[in-house]
Design an enzyme around this catalytic site. Structure first.
Site, PDB file in Angstrom:
ATOM      1  N   LYS A   3       4.049   1.999  -2.694  1.00  0.00           N
ATOM      2  CA  LYS A   3       4.552   3.348  -3.183  1.00  0.00           C
ATOM      3  C   LYS A   3       5.917   3.536  -2.656  1.00  0.00           C
ATOM      4  O   LYS A   3       6.715   3.902  -3.669  1.00  0.00           O
ATOM      5  CB  LYS A   3       3.629   4.663  -2.827  1.00  0.00           C
ATOM      6  CG  LYS A   3       1.994   4.325  -2.870  1.00  0.00           C
ATOM      7  CD  LYS A   3       1.313   5.382  -2.433  1.00  0.00           C
ATOM      8  CE  LYS A   3      -0.014   5.162  -2.011  1.00  0.00           C
ATOM      9  NZ  LYS A   3      -1.077   4.538  -2.493  1.00  0.00           N
ATOM     10  N   HIS A  43      -7.521  -6.029   0.566  1.00  0.00           N
ATOM     11  CA  HIS A  43      -6.412  -4.797   0.369  1.00  0.00           C
ATOM     12  C   HIS A  43      -5.482  -5.388   1.918  1.00  0.00           C
ATOM     13  O   HIS A  43      -5.841  -5.209   3.014  1.00  0.00           O
ATOM     14  CB  HIS A  43      -7.024  -3.628   0.772  1.00  0.00           C
ATOM     15  CG  HIS A  43      -5.634  -2.382   0.807  1.00  0.00           C
ATOM     16  ND1 HIS A  43      -4.997  -2.074  -0.328  1.00  0.00           N
ATOM     17  CD2 HIS A  43      -5.243  -1.829   1.789  1.00  0.00           C
ATOM     18  CE1 HIS A  43      -4.031  -1.186  -0.053  1.00  0.00           C
ATOM     19  NE2 HIS A  43      -4.192  -0.921   1.235  1.00  0.00           N
ATOM     20  N   TRP A  66     -10.201   0.557  -4.620  1.00  0.00           N
ATOM     21  CA  TRP A  66      -9.404   1.799  -4.180  1.00  0.00           C
ATOM     22  C   TRP A  66      -8.125   2.154  -4.973  1.00  0.00           C
ATOM     23  O   TRP A  66      -7.746   3.015  -5.283  1.00  0.00           O
ATOM     24  CB  TRP A  66      -9.501   2.024  -2.788  1.00  0.00           C
ATOM     25  CG  TRP A  66      -8.889   3.212  -2.120  1.00  0.00           C
ATOM     26  CD1 TRP A  66      -8.102   3.456  -1.382  1.00  0.00           C
ATOM     27  CD2 TRP A  66      -9.557   4.680  -2.274  1.00  0.00           C
ATOM     28  NE1 TRP A  66      -7.813   4.793  -0.834  1.00  0.00           N
ATOM     29  CE2 TRP A  66      -8.989   5.444  -1.633  1.00  0.00           C
ATOM     30  CE3 TRP A  66     -10.753   4.906  -3.032  1.00  0.00           C
ATOM     31  CZ2 TRP A  66      -9.424   6.833  -1.399  1.00  0.00           C
ATOM     32  CZ3 TRP A  66     -11.244   6.255  -3.081  1.00  0.00           C
ATOM     33  CH2 TRP A  66     -10.480   7.386  -2.096  1.00  0.00           C
ATOM     34  N   SER A 106       0.915  -1.264  -0.155  1.00  0.00           N
ATOM     35  CA  SER A 106      -0.014   0.009  -0.066  1.00  0.00           C
ATOM     36  C   SER A 106       0.793   1.125   0.157  1.00  0.00           C
ATOM     37  O   SER A 106       1.622   1.575  -1.065  1.00  0.00           O
ATOM     38  CB  SER A 106      -1.007   0.222   1.118  1.00  0.00           C
ATOM     39  OG  SER A 106      -2.065   0.710   0.709  1.00  0.00           O
TER      40      SER A 106
HETATM   41  C1  GCU Z   1      -5.302   4.833   2.068  1.00  0.00           C
HETATM   42  C2  GCU Z   1      -4.704   5.636   0.931  1.00  0.00           C
HETATM   43  C3  GCU Z   1      -4.017   4.727   0.153  1.00  0.00           C
HETATM   44  C4  GCU Z   1      -2.958   3.968   0.800  1.00  0.00           C
HETATM   45  C5  GCU Z   1      -3.430   2.934   2.032  1.00  0.00           C
HETATM   46  C6  GCU Z   1      -2.597   2.199   2.813  1.00  0.00           C
HETATM   47  O1  GCU Z   1      -6.350   3.928   1.738  1.00  0.00           O
HETATM   48  O2  GCU Z   1      -5.650   6.229   0.367  1.00  0.00           O
HETATM   49  O3  GCU Z   1      -3.514   5.640  -1.111  1.00  0.00           O
HETATM   50  O4  GCU Z   1      -2.361   3.039  -0.175  1.00  0.00           O
HETATM   51  O5  GCU Z   1      -4.101   4.100   2.594  1.00  0.00           O
HETATM   52  O6  GCU Z   1      -1.605   2.748   3.035  1.00  0.00           O
HETATM   53  O7  GCU Z   1      -3.280   1.327   3.250  1.00  0.00           O
END
Ligand code: GCU
Length: 398
Positions: free
Chosen positions: A241, A379, A328, A237
């Site tokens: 990134k 997720h 998402w 997540s």
């Molecule tokens: C939120 C956010 C995402 C991210 C995620 C996470 O949902 O909007 O961009 O990847 O958190 O880190 O779990």
């Protein structure tokens, strides 16, 4: 019939991707050399100045101290080391790395390295893993509470990884820069920037976490049990990134894994599916540099897209994973960033993923040095994901 909870229509938002092999002056990149010498630096400059900010160099006084070591972890399966990685002489800025090394090894072993969300103790049942020290907890995100051990253990399949011959290392991302916006005073920015005024290109929090991963790799390079030329960087997540950016900025990482990285990670921004730039920049203003905010709602004006972040990994192996219920993060957009980067892998003589039909759930695909799957479910990181990562890594790191 399989029901996908995401839109499988690749064109649900018509878009045209920038060609990674087209220089800004219009020339086409035709050789590896031109990619390495000209186009890659041009794109790195774009990603630094427009998205992640400019990361600093080495810490002023990087040094390591093994705080605890035992060959008895997991019933003798592994040696555990807990290491303080300090960035300054006074040891005001540091992270605590938890590392397991398989005891059954003939020589130096490959390793997985990734940051975690809730503290090292939360990644495992191992009762000897230290709790985050009080000075760290005091700076963690507001509302952060020391949770029980193992609350995130399902994301860290240590025994599975170790039994497959890999070491594994992790630290809590809060150690490097707490995950909330306080004007960049609470983490390593303060150490590295001092009172230097910030501008639109100043590095932000994701860049700081990636920088922390590089400092851990500096440490792994000192470990004779580890083959530091075979370290895979992994993240889930927001930390996915981060692993992509760490892989881009630090070419010592031999393999890069993005688990559900979504918006501003692997997902194509121009699709505007699920999380958009406007939403991410509003909710997490500290993650990216200020210049990035200029693209809110104007994704089609971006001179790059996220397939070019994937291309920064080339020719090293890259794996992008999604989860079927994770709309998402836009699993389709995550897949298409691989397709968009394939031409760069081709330049190096490797095939890439080019099929424009998004693979079905739990049908992993590996082509050349690219890997992909969509796990069924939410997720998260699960054993299924690790099974794919290990079999992918086995091709390149064994
Ligand atoms: C939120 C956010 C995402 C991210 C995620 C996470 O949902 O909007 O961009 O990847 O958190 O880190 O779990």
């Amino acid at each position: 019939m399989m029901v996908l909870s995401y839109s499988a229509n690749a064109q649900d938002n018509p878009y045209e991707l920038p060609d990674p092999l087209k220089m800004e002056d219009g020339r086409t990149v035709r050789t590896k050399r031109q990619w390495i010498k000209e186009r890659r630096p041009e794109l790195m400059e774009m990603l630094r100045s427009q998205m992640f900010g400019r990361e600093p160099g080495q810490a002023p006084d990087l040094h390591f101290a093994v705080l605890e070591e035992s060959p008895e972890a997991f019933g003798g399966l592994a040696t555990r080391k807990q290491v303080k990685i300090s960035f300054d002489k006074e040891e005001k800025y540091y992270l605590t790395l938890l590392m397991y090394i398989p005891n059954d090894r003939k020589g130096p072993v490959p390793a997985f390295l990734g940051a975690n969300f809730k503290g090292n103790h939360a990644t495992t049942t191992d009762p000897y893993v230290m709790l985050p020290p009080p000075d760290k907890v005091a700076t963690f995100a507001p509302g952060y509470q020391i949770e029980e051990r193992n609350t995130n253990g399902h994301r860290w399949e240590y025994e599975y990884i170790l039994k497959h011959g890999y070491a594994v290392a992790t630290f809590c991302y809060n150690d490097v820069d707490p995950d909330f916006h306080d004007g960049f005073h609470n983490g390593v920015h303060k150490l590295m920037d001092g009172d230097k005024p910030r501008n639109g290109e100043s590095w932000a929090t994701i860049s700081a976490w990636a920088w922390g991963l590089s400092r851990c790799l500096d440490f792994l390079e000192t470990q004779k049990e580890i083959d530091a030329k075979k370290v895979a960087v992994i993240g889930h997540s927001r930390l996915g990134k981060t692993s992509l950016w760490a892989g881009a900025t630090d070419q010592r990482f031999a393999l890069v894994i993005s688990n559900d990285s979504g918006c501003s990670g692997a997902a194509i921004a121009r699709r505007k599916h699920g999380e958009t730039l406007e939403v991410i920049n509003r909710n997490f203003p500290h993650w990216f540099c200020d210049n990035y905010k200029a693209y809110n709602g104007r994704e089609e004006k971006m001179p790059w897209d996220q397939h070019e972040l994937i291309a920064m990994i080339a020719p090293r192996p890259v794996y992008v994973a999604s989860a079927s219920e994770d709309d998402w993060a836009d699993p389709v957009g995550e897949y298409f960033s691989l397709v968009g980067a394939a031409s760069v892998y081709n330049l190096f003589g490797y095939e890439g993923i080019t099929d424009r039909n998004v693979p079905e759930i739990e049908h992993p695909v590996v082509v050349g040095r690219m890997g992909h799957h969509i796990r069924r479910g939410e997720h998260n990181v699960r054993l299924y994901d690790w099974q794919q990562y290990i079999s992918f890594a086995d091709r390149f790191l064994k």
